[in-house]
Write a protein that holds these residues in place. Structure first.
Motif, short mmCIF file in Angstrom:
data_model
loop_
_atom_site.label_atom_id
_atom_site.label_comp_id
_atom_site.label_asym_id
_atom_site.label_seq_id
_atom_site.Cartn_x
_atom_site.Cartn_y
_atom_site.Cartn_z
N GLU A 104 33.87 87.50 58.10
CA GLU A 104 33.86 88.34 56.90
C GLU A 104 34.19 89.79 57.21
OE1 GLU A 104 32.45 87.52 52.79
OE2 GLU A 104 33.87 86.84 54.25
N LYS A 105 33.53 90.33 58.24
CA LYS A 105 33.66 91.75 58.51
C LYS A 105 35.08 92.19 58.87
CE LYS A 105 29.22 93.84 59.42
NZ LYS A 105 28.18 94.03 60.45
N ARG B 145 37.76 90.80 58.13
CA ARG B 145 38.65 90.62 57.00
C ARG B 145 38.53 91.82 56.05
NH1 ARG B 145 37.48 85.30 54.22
NH2 ARG B 145 37.72 84.46 56.31
N ARG B 146 37.26 92.24 55.84
CA ARG B 146 37.07 93.37 54.93
C ARG B 146 37.73 94.62 55.50
NH1 ARG B 146 31.08 93.92 53.50
NH2 ARG B 146 31.37 91.79 52.83
N ARG B 147 37.60 94.75 56.82
CA ARG B 147 38.20 95.91 57.46
C ARG B 147 39.73 95.85 57.33
NH1 ARG B 147 36.51 95.97 63.20
NH2 ARG B 147 34.42 95.87 62.33
N ARG C 111 41.41 94.46 54.95
CA ARG C 111 41.82 94.79 53.59
C ARG C 111 41.81 96.31 53.38
NH1 ARG C 111 37.99 92.38 49.54
NH2 ARG C 111 38.58 90.41 50.52
N LYS C 112 40.77 96.94 53.91
CA LYS C 112 40.65 98.39 53.80
C LYS C 112 41.84 99.07 54.47
CE LYS C 112 36.70 101.47 53.66
NZ LYS C 112 35.40 101.77 54.27
N ASN C 113 42.18 98.53 55.65
CA ASN C 113 43.33 99.05 56.39
C ASN C 113 44.60 98.98 55.57
OD1 ASN C 113 43.00 100.24 58.82
ND2 ASN C 113 42.75 98.32 59.95
N ARG C 114 44.78 97.80 54.92
CA ARG C 114 46.00 97.58 54.15
C ARG C 114 46.06 98.56 52.98
NH1 ARG C 114 45.74 92.29 52.17
NH2 ARG C 114 44.79 91.75 54.15
N GLN C 115 44.89 98.82 52.37
CA GLN C 115 44.88 99.75 51.24
C GLN C 115 45.24 101.16 51.70
OE1 GLN C 115 41.00 99.07 49.61
NE2 GLN C 115 41.79 97.71 48.04
#
Lengths: 308, 356
Positions: A13-14, A16-18, A20-24
């Motif tokens: 989970e972690k 992946r969340r990171r 997504r944040k990176n991609r944003q």
């Protein structure tokens, strides 16, 4: 052989969340240059103009807050009303003239005929000339003695003596319209051409089999299928006409009897001749509002968006 | 000169500048016939169809529909309707308006447009879709609407230009059956262009095989399959492709791979090189037929009902055998196969079929 998927859910989970944040963040980075440019050169100036419009703002000296004073002043400003009505008149005539010529030209250069790219180039050529340059060129062309039009008109006996084309409103206005059409029509033609070429040829063929004549195909197929292109060309043309300035400033300096003062010309006069920067800002904001409203109405009229 | 409601082409030619793409086509189509133009891409089949439709100018020759010379008529006055590969539906109109557009152009009264549109929608079972736009329909539904638009015009001749090419395999089969049903129901003359030989075989009353702008053969599916006029037609119709083997004419037959096969008649001067054509499905495993020979099986493909054996003859020429028996033939081995000499086609060096 057996395969195991070993990664526990919680651990996955972690990262992946990171990710997504990176991609944003990455996305933000990509649009940042555009955002910065738009902010510096559009948003901030517009906001500053709005701010200025609430002031009595001389070129030198202290601006003073007058609230909506500049806006209420417009209602009793007959010269502004005259500028508005002249601009509206010019916009209607210029837009009709441009479309009346651009559409036939687009239809003409659409077909693969001999020398079609030469025609396209010739029709498009004036577009690459700047509007100010073109205006200067036409000032010379319209010159009474050393120009092109007046001597030609006299040579063919249309006028008895050399006519000064820019001397009266009734001559100067058509001259400017002709100049603008000459300058702009190639651009509108290219836009319309892209719309025409995006219509699949078998649709036209199906309509031919269905017995639709040339005019009916244009009316029932070409026009409706070009709605988006038409909207684009119309908005560009109307916006350009509403913002007209160079040709009136350069060719007639506001025209015979000040009858060719467009809105932008009036704003220019108020701001940089009379140095009433606050009033000029208020006029600019109103013009912006008018343009937005016009564009919305055009988009609505052409029903762009509900294409399904 | 022509039949009552059929169609005739006389020496029809098409050229673009100096390039000839259709070379003098002669063809008669009887009333109510389903004719399929088939051929590889670039053979001129679509051009020919578009010439019949009037979308492409005829360079030379005459086209008549129902005895009427239509060579120079406008597409709308030829009594034809066409279904395009891309469907060519008007994207900004509802299905109802798409169907009725041709009638509207002909100033047909509103009430009649309504009845004819409803009737066509009923035939094609698209009544629930009438108010939708083409963009809201699936591929198969769009195809139905395109066919419906053709039906509404009540044409003498239907023209189909590869109408099923844009559909997925499953839909293609069901639409194919639909078109066959439609032909039976309406009884119109239909001209259908395809590169798919299955569509050609299943739909056609008459197949026209084209190559390089010329007709190679005209005949019923059975004629074209069983008695191909030349090596091109033999190779084009049939799947898997017919085996072509290099042989030599002999007395009463031919020599192939070091063996003489009797045909019961002489093909040509013994020693003349010939091409022997045998369809994979006409070769049987086992020595039962009259012409037997042994082959080396290299590998095989199992397809459920059948098994394709890829084999080599004694002289190294390769051969495909379609084996339908339920006994599995394992690769890597020599087997004896046989075939009925009556099903063997022999072609001359020029590609023409040789018969007694």
């Amino acid at each position: 052989m057996s395969m195991t998927i070993a990664t526990p859910v919680a651990a996955a989970e972690k990262p992946r969340r990171r990710a997504r944040k990176n991609r944003q963040l990455q996305g933000l980075l990509y649009i940042a240059p555009a955002v910065i440019l738009v902010t510096i050169f559009f948003v901030i100036p517009v906001l500053f103009t709005v701010w200025m419009s609430f002031h009595n703002w001389p070129l030198l000296g202290q601006p003073s807050w007058i609230g909506l004073g500049n806006y209420t002043r417009m209602f009793s400003d007959t010269r502004f009303a005259a500028a508005l009505s002249f601009t509206a008149y010019y916009t209607v005539i210029a837009t009709i003239a441009i479309f009346a010529l651009a559409f036939p030209l687009a239809l003409f250069v659409q077909n693969e005929r001999r020398g079609v790219s030469a025609y396209r180039t010739i029709f498009f050529m004036p577009v690459v000339v700047g509007l100010a340059t073109a205006s200067l060129l036409w000032v010379w062309l319209a010159n009474v003695d050393s120009g092109l039009f007046s001597p030609i008109l006299r040579m063919f006996g249309v006028t008895g003596r050399s006519a000064n084309l820019l001397a009266t409103f009734n001559n100067a206005f058509p001259t400017i319209i002709v100049m603008v059409v000459w300058k702009i029509v190639g651009f509108t033609m290219i836009i319309l051409l892209t719309g025409l070429q995006s219509i699949p040829s078998d649709l036209i063929e199906a309509a031919r089999i269905d017995g639709a004549g040339r005019w009916q195909r244009f009316r029932f197929l070409t026009l409706p299928l070009m709605r988006r292109t038409l909207a684009l060309a119309l908005i560009l043309s109307v916006t350009g006409s509403v913002l007209a300035f160079d040709q009136f400033y350069i060719m007639t300096s506001g025209g015979p009897q000040n009858r060719m003062i467009s809105v932008v010309y009036y704003i220019f006069n108020q701001s940089f001749v009379s140095f009433q920067l606050g009033y000029g800002s208020a006029l600019s904001i109103v013009l912006l509002g008018i343009l937005v409203a016009l564009s919305v109405v055009q988009l609505w009229l052409l029903r762009v968006g509900d294409d399904k | 000169m022509t039949n009552a409601t059929g169609m005739a082409l006389r020496q029809v030619r098409k050229s673009y500048g100096a390039t000839n793409v259709v070379h003098g086509i002669d063809l008669d189509v009887a009333a109510g016939e389903f004719v399929v133009f088939v051929g590889p891409s670039g053979c001129g089949k679509s051009t020919l169809l578009r010439m019949i439709a009037g979308l492409e100018e005829v360079t030379d020759g005459e086209i008549s529909i129902g005895g009427r010379d239509v060579t120079d008529l406008d597409p709308s006055q030829r009594g034809i309707a066409m279904v395009f590969q891309s469907y060519a539906l008007y994207p900004h109109m509802s299905v109802r308006d798409n169907l009725g557009f041709g009638l509207k152009m002909a100033n047909t009264p509103k009430a009649e447009i309504e009845t004819r549109v409803t009737a066509a929608a009923k035939i094609l079972k698209i009544e629930p879709l009438l108010e939708r736009r083409p963009g809201q329909l699936s591929g198969g539904q769009r195809q139905r609407v395109a066919i419906g638009r053709a039906i509404v015009r009540k044409p003498d001749v239907f023209l189909f230009d590869e109408p099923l090419s844009n559909l997925d395999a499953e839909l293609r089969v069901s639409m194919r059956i639909e078109i066959a049903r439609l032909h039976k129901e309406l009884g119109n003359t239909m001209i259908y262009v395809t590169h798919d030989q299955t569509e050609a075989m299943t739909l056609a009353d008459k197949i026209v095989v084209l190559r390089d702008g010329r007709i190679e053969q005209v005949g019923t599916p059975r004629e074209v399959y069983e008695h191909p006029d030349n090596i091109f037609v033999a190779g084009f119709i049939g799947s898997p492709k017919m085996n072509f083997l290099a042989g030599v004419a002999a007395n009463d037959g031919f020599d192939l791979a070091g063996k003489t096969f009797p045909l019961g008649y002489s093909l040509a001067e013994p020693g003349t090189p010939v091409t022997v054509g045998i369809r994979p499905e006409h070769i049987e495993v086992g020595p039962s037929g009259a012409a037997t020979f042994s082959v080396e099986v290299d590998f095989s493909e199992y397809l459920g009902g059948t098994q394709y054996l890829y084999a080599t003859l004694a002289d190294g020429q390769s051969l495909v055998i379609e084996h339908r028996e339920n006994t599995e033939i394992l690769g890597d081995g020599s087997i004896t196969v046989s075939c009925d000499p009556g099903r063997i086609e022999v072609f001359s060096a020029t590609g023409r079929r040789m018969r007694r």
